[in-house]
Scaffold this motif. Sequence first.
Motif, PDB file in Angstrom:
ATOM      1  N   TRP A 192       0.594  -1.256   0.023  1.00  0.00           N
ATOM      2  CA  TRP A 192      -0.177  -0.050   0.022  1.00  0.00           C
ATOM      3  C   TRP A 192       0.891   1.045   0.154  1.00  0.00           C
ATOM      4  O   TRP A 192       0.409   2.551  -0.235  1.00  0.00           O
ATOM      5  CB  TRP A 192      -0.941   0.031   1.372  1.00  0.00           C
ATOM      6  N   GLN A 193       2.048   1.355   0.411  1.00  0.00           N
ATOM      7  CA  GLN A 193       2.889   2.176   0.681  1.00  0.00           C
ATOM      8  C   GLN A 193       2.201   3.257   1.672  1.00  0.00           C
ATOM      9  O   GLN A 193       2.061   4.656   1.424  1.00  0.00           O
ATOM     10  CB  GLN A 193       3.069   3.022  -0.686  1.00  0.00           C
ATOM     11  N   GLY A 194       1.694   2.738   2.667  1.00  0.00           N
ATOM     12  CA  GLY A 194       1.040   3.553   3.879  1.00  0.00           C
ATOM     13  C   GLY A 194       0.072   2.694   4.534  1.00  0.00           C
ATOM     14  O   GLY A 194       0.209   1.419   4.500  1.00  0.00           O
ATOM     15  N   THR A 195      -0.677   3.427   5.339  1.00  0.00           N
ATOM     16  CA  THR A 195      -1.411   2.688   6.577  1.00  0.00           C
ATOM     17  C   THR A 195      -3.107   2.594   6.048  1.00  0.00           C
ATOM     18  O   THR A 195      -3.855   1.890   6.714  1.00  0.00           O
ATOM     19  CB  THR A 195      -1.339   3.362   7.886  1.00  0.00           C
ATOM     20  N   LEU A 196      -3.350   3.653   4.985  1.00  0.00           N
ATOM     21  CA  LEU A 196      -4.838   3.444   4.471  1.00  0.00           C
ATOM     22  C   LEU A 196      -4.872   2.991   3.243  1.00  0.00           C
ATOM     23  O   LEU A 196      -4.051   3.435   2.284  1.00  0.00           O
ATOM     24  CB  LEU A 196      -5.438   4.901   4.444  1.00  0.00           C
ATOM     25  N   ARG A 197      -5.899   2.550   2.770  1.00  0.00           N
ATOM     26  CA  ARG A 197      -5.932   1.883   1.345  1.00  0.00           C
ATOM     27  C   ARG A 197      -7.480   2.087   0.979  1.00  0.00           C
ATOM     28  O   ARG A 197      -8.566   2.000   1.662  1.00  0.00           O
ATOM     29  CB  ARG A 197      -5.509   0.638   1.082  1.00  0.00           C
ATOM     30  N   LEU A 198      -7.780   2.772  -0.159  1.00  0.00           N
ATOM     31  CA  LEU A 198      -9.258   2.808  -0.806  1.00  0.00           C
ATOM     32  C   LEU A 198      -9.360   1.885  -2.126  1.00  0.00           C
ATOM     33  O   LEU A 198      -8.304   1.618  -2.886  1.00  0.00           O
ATOM     34  CB  LEU A 198      -9.468   4.211  -1.395  1.00  0.00           C
ATOM     35  N   VAL A 199     -10.331   0.970  -1.886  1.00  0.00           N
ATOM     36  CA  VAL A 199     -10.712   0.031  -2.868  1.00  0.00           C
ATOM     37  C   VAL A 199     -11.943   0.301  -3.345  1.00  0.00           C
ATOM     38  O   VAL A 199     -12.811   0.568  -2.655  1.00  0.00           O
ATOM     39  CB  VAL A 199     -10.625  -1.504  -2.342  1.00  0.00           C
ATOM     40  N   THR A 200     -12.167   0.225  -4.699  1.00  0.00           N
ATOM     41  CA  THR A 200     -13.393   0.509  -5.324  1.00  0.00           C
ATOM     42  C   THR A 200     -13.830  -0.559  -6.476  1.00  0.00           C
ATOM     43  O   THR A 200     -12.903  -0.903  -7.238  1.00  0.00           O
ATOM     44  CB  THR A 200     -13.424   2.065  -5.979  1.00  0.00           C
ATOM     45  N   TYR A 201     -15.068  -0.435  -6.738  1.00  0.00           N
ATOM     46  CA  TYR A 201     -15.627  -1.318  -7.679  1.00  0.00           C
ATOM     47  C   TYR A 201     -16.844  -0.494  -8.123  1.00  0.00           C
ATOM     48  O   TYR A 201     -17.789  -0.152  -7.457  1.00  0.00           O
ATOM     49  CB  TYR A 201     -16.038  -2.791  -7.305  1.00  0.00           C
ATOM     50  N   VAL A 202     -16.988  -0.113  -9.520  1.00  0.00           N
ATOM     51  CA  VAL A 202     -18.047   0.566 -10.106  1.00  0.00           C
ATOM     52  C   VAL A 202     -18.298  -0.031 -11.601  1.00  0.00           C
ATOM     53  O   VAL A 202     -17.464  -0.507 -12.192  1.00  0.00           O
ATOM     54  CB  VAL A 202     -17.473   1.901 -10.460  1.00  0.00           C
ATOM     55  N   THR A 203     -19.776  -0.262 -11.768  1.00  0.00           N
ATOM     56  CA  THR A 203     -20.237  -0.942 -12.887  1.00  0.00           C
ATOM     57  C   THR A 203     -21.286  -0.136 -13.320  1.00  0.00           C
ATOM     58  O   THR A 203     -21.947   0.567 -12.699  1.00  0.00           O
ATOM     59  CB  THR A 203     -20.687  -2.276 -12.472  1.00  0.00           C
ATOM     60  N   ALA A 204     -21.467  -0.011 -14.628  1.00  0.00           N
ATOM     61  CA  ALA A 204     -22.604   0.649 -15.323  1.00  0.00           C
ATOM     62  C   ALA A 204     -22.890   0.099 -16.752  1.00  0.00           C
ATOM     63  O   ALA A 204     -22.105  -0.536 -17.245  1.00  0.00           O
ATOM     64  CB  ALA A 204     -22.111   2.143 -15.432  1.00  0.00           C
ATOM     65  N   GLU A 205     -24.197   0.136 -16.991  1.00  0.00           N
ATOM     66  CA  GLU A 205     -24.363  -0.252 -18.420  1.00  0.00           C
ATOM     67  C   GLU A 205     -23.943   0.952 -19.262  1.00  0.00           C
ATOM     68  O   GLU A 205     -24.085   2.071 -19.154  1.00  0.00           O
ATOM     69  CB  GLU A 205     -26.184  -0.216 -18.299  1.00  0.00           C
ATOM     70  N   LEU A 206     -23.727   0.580 -20.551  1.00  0.00           N
ATOM     71  CA  LEU A 206     -23.472   1.363 -21.583  1.00  0.00           C
ATOM     72  C   LEU A 206     -24.172   1.146 -22.873  1.00  0.00           C
ATOM     73  O   LEU A 206     -24.677   0.015 -23.104  1.00  0.00           O
ATOM     74  CB  LEU A 206     -21.939   1.340 -21.867  1.00  0.00           C
ATOM     75  N   GLU A 207     -24.308   2.241 -23.662  1.00  0.00           N
ATOM     76  CA  GLU A 207     -24.774   2.090 -24.967  1.00  0.00           C
ATOM     77  C   GLU A 207     -23.836   1.043 -25.709  1.00  0.00           C
ATOM     78  O   GLU A 207     -22.510   1.092 -25.521  1.00  0.00           O
ATOM     79  CB  GLU A 207     -24.847   3.271 -25.807  1.00  0.00           C
ATOM     80  N   VAL A 208     -24.298   0.180 -26.580  1.00  0.00           N
ATOM     81  CA  VAL A 208     -23.482  -1.080 -27.274  1.00  0.00           C
ATOM     82  C   VAL A 208     -22.387  -0.283 -28.137  1.00  0.00           C
ATOM     83  O   VAL A 208     -21.266  -0.816 -27.982  1.00  0.00           O
ATOM     84  CB  VAL A 208     -24.472  -1.709 -28.121  1.00  0.00           C
ATOM     85  N   ASP A 209     -22.773   0.655 -28.757  1.00  0.00           N
ATOM     86  CA  ASP A 209     -21.600   1.259 -29.501  1.00  0.00           C
ATOM     87  C   ASP A 209     -20.207   1.666 -28.650  1.00  0.00           C
ATOM     88  O   ASP A 209     -19.227   1.407 -28.890  1.00  0.00           O
ATOM     89  CB  ASP A 209     -21.961   2.500 -30.280  1.00  0.00           C
TER      90      ASP A 209
END
Length: 190
Positions: free
Chosen positions: A73-90
């Motif tokens: 981490w190079q530190g004592t705190l770490r943020l972890v994220t997961y984001v998902t979204a629908e998109l237009e096919v193109d």
Amino acid sequence: MAPPIALPETFARAVAGLRSPAPRPEITLEEVGAPQRLAPFTFALSATVLRDGDEVATGRLILLHDPAGHEAWQGTLRLVTYVTAELEVDLAADPLLPGVGWTWLTDALDAQDAGHRAIGGTVTQTMSTRFGDLAGPPTAGDIEIRASWTPVDDDLAPHLLGWCALLASTAGLPPPGVTALADRRPAATA
């Protein structure tokens, strides 16, 4: 009953920073249970993004704190994220999408002056076509952004605002203060 555990000041300040900013109205945040095995102290938020009343993106932001530090981490705190979204096919089929998705994250953190280091992650684009008993809507596309980074201090309000900007970009929301033009195509007649 066990006595309450005293939270480290760094973790308490970090959680307060994640609770303090109000996101834009299309984004709803909720505190949720955090994974307990990843670090001695954890906190998590989930997000739902609505556009015209429809859910168009979701996400989770997890704060990890290990007072002893973590070399990777190079530190004592770490943020972890997961984001998902629908998109237009193109858009979902665009070979440049992973790079653009990663830029949505890094630009959002930079725009909020959310100082960070040791950032890494993946951007996945998928296309789905339904067949047989699952036949239904036409081909659909999705984007998933998974990332983690180490904040340079324990003021995490800028990181939350950057994460909300990532959610907005992923969901295709216009920038704050900009109103999307309504669809101007004529209505179909029977």
